[in-house]
Design a protein around this motif. Structure first.
Motif, PDB file in Angstrom:
ATOM      1  N   MET A  30       3.484   5.388   7.765  1.00 19.44           N
ATOM      2  CA  MET A  30       3.961   4.074   7.315  1.00 19.44           C
ATOM      3  C   MET A  30       5.441   4.155   6.954  1.00 19.44           C
ATOM      4  SD  MET A  30       0.691   2.847   5.036  1.00 19.44           S
ATOM      5  CE  MET A  30       0.288   4.379   4.235  1.00 19.44           C
ATOM      6  N   VAL A  70       5.987   2.227   1.494  1.00 21.81           N
ATOM      7  CA  VAL A  70       4.854   1.311   1.628  1.00 21.81           C
ATOM      8  C   VAL A  70       3.622   1.859   0.888  1.00 21.81           C
ATOM      9  CG1 VAL A  70       3.223   0.269   3.267  1.00 21.81           C
ATOM     10  CG2 VAL A  70       5.662   0.267   3.758  1.00 21.81           C
ATOM     11  N   TRP A  71       3.443   3.177   0.948  1.00 23.70           N
ATOM     12  CA  TRP A  71       2.370   3.823   0.172  1.00 23.70           C
ATOM     13  C   TRP A  71       3.040   4.519  -0.997  1.00 23.70           C
ATOM     14  CZ3 TRP A  71      -2.602   3.882  -0.854  1.00 23.70           C
ATOM     15  CH2 TRP A  71      -3.150   4.968  -1.512  1.00 23.70           C
ATOM     16  N   ASN A  72       2.795   4.034  -2.205  1.00 27.93           N
ATOM     17  CA  ASN A  72       3.482   4.656  -3.338  1.00 27.93           C
ATOM     18  C   ASN A  72       2.540   4.918  -4.502  1.00 27.93           C
ATOM     19  OD1 ASN A  72       3.101   2.071  -4.101  1.00 27.93           O
ATOM     20  ND2 ASN A  72       5.267   1.465  -4.045  1.00 27.93           N
ATOM     21  N   VAL A 112      -2.493  -4.500   2.252  1.00 25.31           N
ATOM     22  CA  VAL A 112      -1.072  -4.377   1.916  1.00 25.31           C
ATOM     23  C   VAL A 112      -0.236  -4.589   3.178  1.00 25.31           C
ATOM     24  CG1 VAL A 112       0.721  -2.846   1.022  1.00 25.31           C
ATOM     25  CG2 VAL A 112      -1.550  -2.885  -0.045  1.00 25.31           C
ATOM     26  N   HIS A 113       0.687  -5.566   3.080  1.00 22.49           N
ATOM     27  CA  HIS A 113       1.555  -5.907   4.221  1.00 22.49           C
ATOM     28  C   HIS A 113       2.965  -5.394   3.974  1.00 22.49           C
ATOM     29  CE1 HIS A 113      -1.715  -8.852   4.298  1.00 22.49           C
ATOM     30  NE2 HIS A 113      -1.498  -8.959   5.595  1.00 22.49           N
ATOM     31  N   HIS A 114       3.695  -5.192   5.059  1.00 18.72           N
ATOM     32  CA  HIS A 114       5.115  -4.852   4.979  1.00 18.72           C
ATOM     33  C   HIS A 114       5.783  -5.546   6.150  1.00 18.72           C
ATOM     34  CE1 HIS A 114       8.704  -2.439   4.263  1.00 18.72           C
ATOM     35  NE2 HIS A 114       8.709  -2.135   5.554  1.00 18.72           N
ATOM     36  N   GLU A 115       6.844  -6.290   5.850  1.00 21.15           N
ATOM     37  CA  GLU A 115       7.540  -7.079   6.867  1.00 21.15           C
ATOM     38  C   GLU A 115       6.565  -7.952   7.659  1.00 21.15           C
ATOM     39  OE1 GLU A 115       9.794  -4.056   8.882  1.00 21.15           O
ATOM     40  OE2 GLU A 115      11.361  -4.074   7.350  1.00 21.15           O
ATOM     41  N   ARG A 171      -0.283  -3.176   6.838  1.00 22.91           N
ATOM     42  CA  ARG A 171      -0.050  -1.726   6.946  1.00 22.91           C
ATOM     43  C   ARG A 171      -1.292  -0.928   6.589  1.00 22.91           C
ATOM     44  NH1 ARG A 171       4.889  -0.936   9.688  1.00 22.91           N
ATOM     45  NH2 ARG A 171       5.778  -3.004   9.504  1.00 22.91           N
TER      46      ARG A 171
END
Ligand code: AMP
Length: 356
Positions: free
Chosen positions: A349, A353-355, A190-193, A197
């Motif tokens: 994070m 991002v973690w949901n 899982v990526h963010h920007e 992450r």
């Protein structure tokens, strides 16, 4: 055996740390940022074998390596191919691996031609030195051609058709000089920007057919280049199968879980492969594992202290926005237990991002 690694960042350090028990291997790291041709020549002369922690090695340094190709593992060809997104895509296609449709772009006219040829949206990327989503531009309308060329053009680019995917995964393998390939179980990433992450093992809900496709892809790719060492293939999970995004001719962030989570880590098998030793098994040691990156300065790793089955790695680097400062590995007996631990660590994070 003396092994020199180009690059002294966290990957080089983890490669070195993975074989501290093997006293016949003497590892040293070369700081690419403090490069001089003389220093590199001396480093190469002092070692029996040269490897690298990154494919982002400037051309003038690659030129020095040309004279010592016999010492390099993985080989010079792999380094050159995976430095350049066009050569990389061609190598993937040559090995029979599905990729997005793509074309080369060297001018604004080429951007417009790519829009005609590939349709919209397209992802425009610099062919070299792009990582963590840098040097990229997504075109959603023909009017984006000029701003895209303004933003990242003036150099060689690749245009890729936009792949509709449900998630991103990776498969990592090590190949020995005698052609043996060992493959770690896959992770969901899982990526963010644009930055990874977290990675999750197992890759939930991945069909046996897709897992087999990934194993075939990475084996065929490594064999096609007579590759020696650890290699990573990043894949988009799509309705019609896995589609290759990019290759790293090295250990990869999405494989850090293997240090505590697998019998042999991606780092150790890289060192074993290049030094001609038998490769270790890649089986996971726990039913569920996660790797969380610690990025920027938003993230005190003290959050992880006292949690069972949680291991903190700090790279000893100064905090800077978007910089990878460390990672945390979560090991657990069930996915639910793993996810409960990640929830406790979610402050590492950015929000949302973690949901799970
Ligand atoms: P890369 O640096 O090539 O790994 O790209 C960074 C991120 O951009 C990937 O992790 C994807 O989320 C996204 N991306 C890259 N290429 C494509 C593509 N052809 N189609 C859709 N998304 C893409």
């Amino acid at each position: 055996m003396k092994i020199g690694i180009l690059g002294n960042g966290q990957l080089g350090q983890m490669l070195e740390a993975s074989v501290t028990d093997l006293t016949d291997l003497d590892i040293s790291l070369y700081d690419l940022r403090a490069h001089s041709d003389e220093a590199l020549e001396a480093f190469i002369a002092a070692n029996d074998l040269i490897s690298y922690e990154t494919e982002n090695i400037p051309a003038h340094i690659v030129a020095v390596l040309e004279g010592h190709a016999d010492k390099l593992a993985p080989g010079l060809n792999a380094l050159k191919v995976f430095q350049n997104r066009l050569l990389e895509k061609n190598a993937l296609r040559a090995a029979g691996i599905a990729t997005a449709d793509f074309c080369a772009v060297n001018s604004l006219a080429d951007v417009k031609a790519a829009v005609e040829q590939l349709g919209l949206p397209i992802v425009l990327k610099t062919t070299t030195e792009g990582y963590d989503g840098k040097g990229q531009f997504v075109l959603r309308s023909p009017d984006d051609a000029e701003p895209a060329w303004q933003a990242i053009g003036g150099r060689e680019l690749i245009a890729e058709a936009f792949v509709t995917f449900s998630r991103e995964t990776s498969v990592i393998a090590s190949r020995s000089a005698d052609g043996k390939v060992v493959i770690w179980p896959m992770t969901e990433n899982v990526h963010h920007e644009g930055i990874l992450r977290y990675s999750l093992y197992p890759c939930a809900g991945l069909s046996d057919a897709k897992a087999e496709q990934a194993r075939t892809y990475i084996t065929d790719l490594a064999n096609s280049l007579n590759y020696v060492g650890t290699i990573t293939l990043e894949l988009f999970d799509t309705e019609t199968g896995l589609v290759a995004n990019e290759v790293a001719p090295r250990v990869h962030n999405s494989g850090h879980w293997s240090i505590e989570g697998a019998e042999a880590s991606q780092f150790r098998n890289h060192m074993l492969a290049i030094s001609g030793k038998p490769l270790g098994a890649t089986d996971a040691l726990y039913p569920a594992v996660a790797m969380l990156n610690v990025i920027g300065d938003e993230t005190p790793t003290s959050a992880a202290a006292g949690l069972d089955g949680v291991y903190v790695h700090s790279y000893g680097k100064e905090a800077r926005p978007a910089r990878k400062l460390g990672h945390v590995t979560v090991t657990a007996q069930t996915v639910a237990e793993r996810d409960a631990s990640i929830t406790k660590l979610a402050g590492l994070m950015p929000a949302g991002v973690w949901n799970q």
